[in-house]
Every structure is written in structure tokens, then in C-alpha cells.
Design an enzyme around this catalytic site. Structure first.
Site, PDB file in Angstrom:
ATOM      1  N   GLY A 213       5.797 -12.248  21.556  1.00 30.32           N
ATOM      2  CA  GLY A 213       6.734 -13.364  21.522  1.00 30.32           C
ATOM      3  C   GLY A 213       8.035 -13.030  22.227  1.00 30.32           C
ATOM      4  O   GLY A 213       8.064 -12.269  23.194  1.00 30.32           O
ATOM      5  N   ILE A 214       9.121 -13.620  21.726  1.00 27.19           N
ATOM      6  CA  ILE A 214      10.428 -13.340  22.282  1.00 27.19           C
ATOM      7  C   ILE A 214      11.310 -12.745  21.197  1.00 27.19           C
ATOM      8  O   ILE A 214      11.031 -12.890  20.015  1.00 27.19           O
ATOM      9  CB  ILE A 214      11.092 -14.608  22.861  1.00 27.19           C
ATOM     10  CG1 ILE A 214      11.241 -15.684  21.773  1.00 27.19           C
ATOM     11  CG2 ILE A 214      10.302 -15.128  24.041  1.00 27.19           C
ATOM     12  CD1 ILE A 214      12.016 -16.897  22.239  1.00 27.19           C
ATOM     13  N   GLY A 215      12.366 -12.076  21.613  1.00 28.75           N
ATOM     14  CA  GLY A 215      13.266 -11.466  20.651  1.00 28.75           C
ATOM     15  C   GLY A 215      13.435  -9.989  20.916  1.00 28.75           C
ATOM     16  O   GLY A 215      12.938  -9.442  21.905  1.00 28.75           O
ATOM     17  N   ALA A 216      14.124  -9.345  20.010  1.00 25.27           N
ATOM     18  CA  ALA A 216      14.519  -7.960  20.216  1.00 25.27           C
ATOM     19  C   ALA A 216      13.330  -6.998  20.281  1.00 25.27           C
ATOM     20  O   ALA A 216      13.276  -6.122  21.146  1.00 25.27           O
ATOM     21  CB  ALA A 216      15.477  -7.526  19.117  1.00 25.27           C
ATOM     22  N   ILE A 217      12.363  -7.138  19.368  1.00 25.03           N
ATOM     23  CA  ILE A 217      11.242  -6.200  19.358  1.00 25.03           C
ATOM     24  C   ILE A 217      10.346  -6.364  20.586  1.00 25.03           C
ATOM     25  O   ILE A 217      10.032  -5.372  21.247  1.00 25.03           O
ATOM     26  CB  ILE A 217      10.442  -6.309  18.040  1.00 25.03           C
ATOM     27  CG1 ILE A 217      11.285  -5.743  16.879  1.00 25.03           C
ATOM     28  CG2 ILE A 217       9.112  -5.553  18.147  1.00 25.03           C
ATOM     29  CD1 ILE A 217      10.633  -5.840  15.521  1.00 25.03           C
ATOM     30  N   GLU A 236       1.303 -17.013  24.183  1.00 29.46           N
ATOM     31  CA  GLU A 236       1.740 -18.371  23.889  1.00 29.46           C
ATOM     32  C   GLU A 236       3.121 -18.627  24.468  1.00 29.46           C
ATOM     33  O   GLU A 236       3.501 -19.764  24.734  1.00 29.46           O
ATOM     34  CB  GLU A 236       1.730 -18.626  22.382  1.00 29.46           C
ATOM     35  CG  GLU A 236       2.627 -17.704  21.584  1.00 29.46           C
ATOM     36  CD  GLU A 236       2.306 -17.725  20.100  1.00 29.46           C
ATOM     37  OE1 GLU A 236       1.189 -18.142  19.744  1.00 29.46           O
ATOM     38  OE2 GLU A 236       3.163 -17.309  19.310  1.00 29.46           O
ATOM     39  N   GLY A 334       1.079 -18.740  16.179  1.00 28.60           N
ATOM     40  CA  GLY A 334      -0.137 -18.250  16.816  1.00 28.60           C
ATOM     41  C   GLY A 334      -0.559 -16.871  16.368  1.00 28.60           C
ATOM     42  O   GLY A 334      -1.460 -16.275  16.978  1.00 28.60           O
TER      43      GLY A 334
END
Length: 438
Positions: A213-217, A236, A334
Site C-alpha cells: 500500500g502507501i505510507g511509511a512502512i 491495488e 484488499g
């Protein structure tokens, strides 16, 4: 071919909405804000009642969810984003639990009606087509099923390829609004997130196909992949973190079985650079969510590696990713689609990654999930689990072996309490005592 279209104002367009209608909004950066504003003006004027709003996560304001519109607009979202989280938790909005792969099915099967679809599209090309740009997901299904389609034509919507193209004949009303898409900017990973990123990157093999996905990790993981080779993307969503790897040739899709050489996604959220990247780019396919999130399509790509986050995990491997106790925080999304698909892939890896503790220092690894917490990834689906203290593979492990493995990657301050809880749970079995003493 005559591709000329007649534009009307947002206020004129939303007159087609009637009381008791179901309205779909395009997702994330493509939420049609000018239509939303005009719709809410009708609500304030007392012209509408009991209008159901549906969408995935959206960026920007969501005024229809305001408590003042109780009885006028009812939000039944497919995912609880930050802009509607408080009103959903307080009961002024609601949530429909659904796998992201099946959001489109709600419309196509007729489980949910779609009276009006409000979308954003790119300018019409010489062949009479527009592109859904950054939001194909369930929006394409809404367009196919809606009684009336209202499209905001926006020069800032990228002309994306894949399933994103629709012909102007599928659109009933056109509005012109050249407001730049909302951008997503993400902070640099901190020390904990960087450590998680390194452990995840160590699990990713050359030639793997990735979902994250998106974000820091996810950004922390991507930042560690500069030395990898021939990675692919089937996801996704993606954001800015993939761009340096595309430019350097690390991400090239060479080993993919489906959509060889192409990056596949269903919606996007990032900076303008990401939106520019997909514009007229045949190397990116923005596809229907029924395709991107189909576990059997996912499984066709070898070494498929899915990295997802969570809110809590118990010592048996049950993963909560949608709620904090009884309060809904996000949604199923998802995660299960990709956990299942990657686990069926030849050489695939399904990874759940998260910090070991909350911002307040509470362990996210618990003996049992909080009361009311929803199980998104079941204990029979779980494979790899990663924190800043390491990576453990739970697949094929007994309950007692899982407990020991999970405790080994818990925060050191909580390991003793977790071990005591596990002992009380399994301590009558000599196996657990023996494992702890080894």
C-alpha cells in the site's frame, strides 16, 4: 467522429439526484468535489431525503457525512477513510464490510443499486474516449450499472491506460472543473519503520511481483530494494516510493506472467509526480478491481510478495486490521485478496508488517484481540509476520509454536507478560514448557 460535448454547471447536473437514490463517488484523489459541494447545497435546501452515498476511501472533505445531514444523506462506505472515521464511529455514517475485490460485484450483481455515478475523467480524445485516471476500482462497475453518469472533465486527471477508458456515450451529463487532484505526501520512515522495511526487504527475492500500500512502512520497504533485480508490480495502489525503482530499472515487470512489463494498479494516491507518471504511460495499466484483486490472477505471478499492515495480532495469528475494538478504523480492503493470492503463488510470500507497539507503548501483539476487534486475516491465512524486531513465518506452525515465534518479535518490554499469558493458555501442555526452555 463528433466528440463535442455540452457542459453544464455542477448545480444543474446534481438535479438528477432524487430522494432515496444510491450515489457512487469515484475514489481517493478522484472524488468529484464540485459535484459533492453542489449535492450538499441541495441537501441544505431541503430538496433531498435518504440519499445513500457509496465510495471507497476518498481524499478531501466529505461534507455529506456531517451529522447535520442526518436523514438527508446516509454514507454507507466500502472503506472507512480518515475523513469519515469519526462520524462512522459515532454512528452518523455506516460501513459495508466487503473484500475490495468484491466492491464492484455489489453493483454488478444488483446487491446495491446505483442510480447516479459521479466521477472525474480526463479530457475527451479524438476517438471519443475519456480516462478514469487514478480511480478505476469499483467506479468502472458503477459507470456500467448507473442509471445516470455525471462526469467532471478535468485537465488534471491523467490519461491512464488499461480498463480506465470509457466512451463519452456512456456518460449522460458533463461538468467542466479544472481543479488539481488532491496530492498525498508521506513522511520519511522513522527508525522503527526503517527496521521493519529492512526485514521485509530481506524476504523479497529478485524477480518477485509486489503488492504493498502507501505510507511509511511501504516506503521504508521500497527504499531498501535498490539492489534488487527484475521486480514487478501488481497491486491495488501505489505511490511515489516506486518511482525511483522504475527509473533505475529495478522494477521492470520482466518476470511477470500476467501483464508482462506493465505495472498494474486499480487506484492511486501520491504527489503530482505520480499522476504525471501514469499519464499516457502504456507501461501502467489501471485495471478493474475485479482483476487486480482477484486471488487467482494474483497467484499466476511467481514469487508474488504481498505486504500489508495491521492494527493488532493475537498469539494464535488472528490479525485485526479494520477496527480498534468495536470502533471501525478502516476496512477489510484488499488484505485478504492479496494474502490468499500470494500464498497460492509459486514461491510467493504473504507478509503482515507492523510496529510492535502503539504510539502509547501498548503491545500490538496480544494474548487475545481486543473485545469487538474484527478478524480480517484469519489464523489459517497468516504466513509471515514482521515487526522491527524481526520476521517469523507462522505457516504450518502449531498454536504453541506460533505463540513463541510472535513473542520473539514483540517489544522486549512486553515479552515477559506475553510469555506468562501464553503459559497460562498452554502451560498445562509440556510442549510449551519445553519450547520455552530450549
Amino acid at each position: 467522429m463528433n466528440t463535442s460535448i455540452k457542459f453544464i454547471t455542477p448545480q444543474e447536473a446534481v438535479k438528477v439526484i432524487k430522494s432515496n437514490d444510491h450515489v457512487h463517488l469515484s475514489s481517493v484523489a478522484s472524488a468529484p468535489q464540485c459535484l459533492i459541494k453542489a449535492m450538499c447545497e441541495r441537501g441544505e435546501a431541503g430538496e433531498l431525503k435518504n440519499v445513500h452515498i457509496h465510495h471507497l476511501h476518498t481524499e478531501g472533505p466529505a461534507p455529506y457525512a456531517d451529522p447535520k445531514f442526518e436523514g438527508i444523506f446516509q454514507l454507507d462506505s466500502f472503506f472507512v477513510g480518515s475523513n469519515v472515521r469519526k462520524v462512522t464511529q459515532s454512528g452518523y455514517a455506516d460501513y459495508i464490510p466487503v473484500f475490495l475485490s468484491e466492491t464492484q460485484k455489489l453493483y454488478r450483481s444488483g446487491v446495491l443499486p446505483c442510480n447516479v455515478a459521479m466521477i472525474q475523467v480526463s479530457p475527451v480524445d479524438k476517438h471519443g474516449y475519456v480516462s478514469l485516471g487514478t480511480s478505476v476500482d469499483a467506479t468502472l462497475a458503477a459507470v456500467e450499472c448507473a442509471d445516470t453518469v455525471i462526469a467532471v472533465v478535468n485537465k488534471y486527471v491523467p490519461r491512464a491506460f488499461g480498463d480506465a477508458f470509457i466512451h463519452v456515450s456512456q456518460i449522460d451529463l458533463f461538468v467542466q472543473d479544472d481543479t488539481p487532484l488532491i496530492e498525498g505526501h508521506f513522511t520519511e520512515p522513522n527508525e522503527t519503520e526503517t527496521a521493519i522495511g529492512k526485514y521485509c526487504a530481506e524476504l523479497i527475492e529478485d524477480g518477485a511481483c509486489l503488492q504493498m500500500g502507501i505510507g511509511a512502512i511501504p516506503n521504508a520497504v521500497l527504499a531498501q530494494l535498490g539492489g534488487h533485480k527484475n521486480l514487478g508490480i501488481h497491486t491495488e495502489m501505489f505511490a511515489d516510493g516506486v518511482l525511483p525503482l522504475v527509473r533505475s530499472g529495478v522494477i521492470n515487470g520482466r518476470n511477470k506472467v500476467t501483464d508482462k512489463g506493465k505495472m498494474v494498479s486499480t487506484f492511486l494516491m501520491g504527489s503530482q509526480e505520480v499522476y504525471d507518471f501514469i499519464d499516457n504511460n502504456p507501461g501502467v495499466a489501471m485495471m478493474d478491481v475485479a482483476y487486480t484483486n482477484n486471488p487467482f490472477i494474483i497467484a499466476k505471478n511467481p514469487k508474488f510478495t504481498a505486504i500489508n499492515s495491521a492494527l493488532q495480532i493475537d498469539l494464535t495469528g488472528q490479525v485485526c486490521a479494520d477496527s480498534l475494538g468495536t470502533k471501525f478504523y478502516s476496512g477489510v480492503g484488499g488484505q485478504v485478496d492479496f494474502i490468499y493470492g500470494s500464498s497460492m503463488s509459486e514461491g510467493g510470500k504473504a507478509i503482515i508488517a507492523m510496529p510492535s507497539v502503539t504510539n502509547k507503548g501498548v503491545s500490538k501483539i496480544a494474548n487475545t484481540l481486543n473485545e469487538g476487534a474484527g478478524v480480517v486475516t484469519t489464523r489459517s491465512h497468516i504466513h509471515w509476520f514482521v515487526t522491527e524486531y524481526g520476521a517469523v513465518d507462522l505457516y504450518g506452525k502449531s498454536l504453541q509454536e506460533r505463540a513463541r515465534a510472535l513473542i520473539s518479535v514483540a517489544h522486549p518490554d512486553h515479552r515477559e507478560a506475553l510469555d506468562k499469558a501464553a503459559f497460562e493458555r498452554y502451560g498445562s501442555h509440556h510442549t510449551y514448557i519445553k519450547m520455552c526452555c530450549e
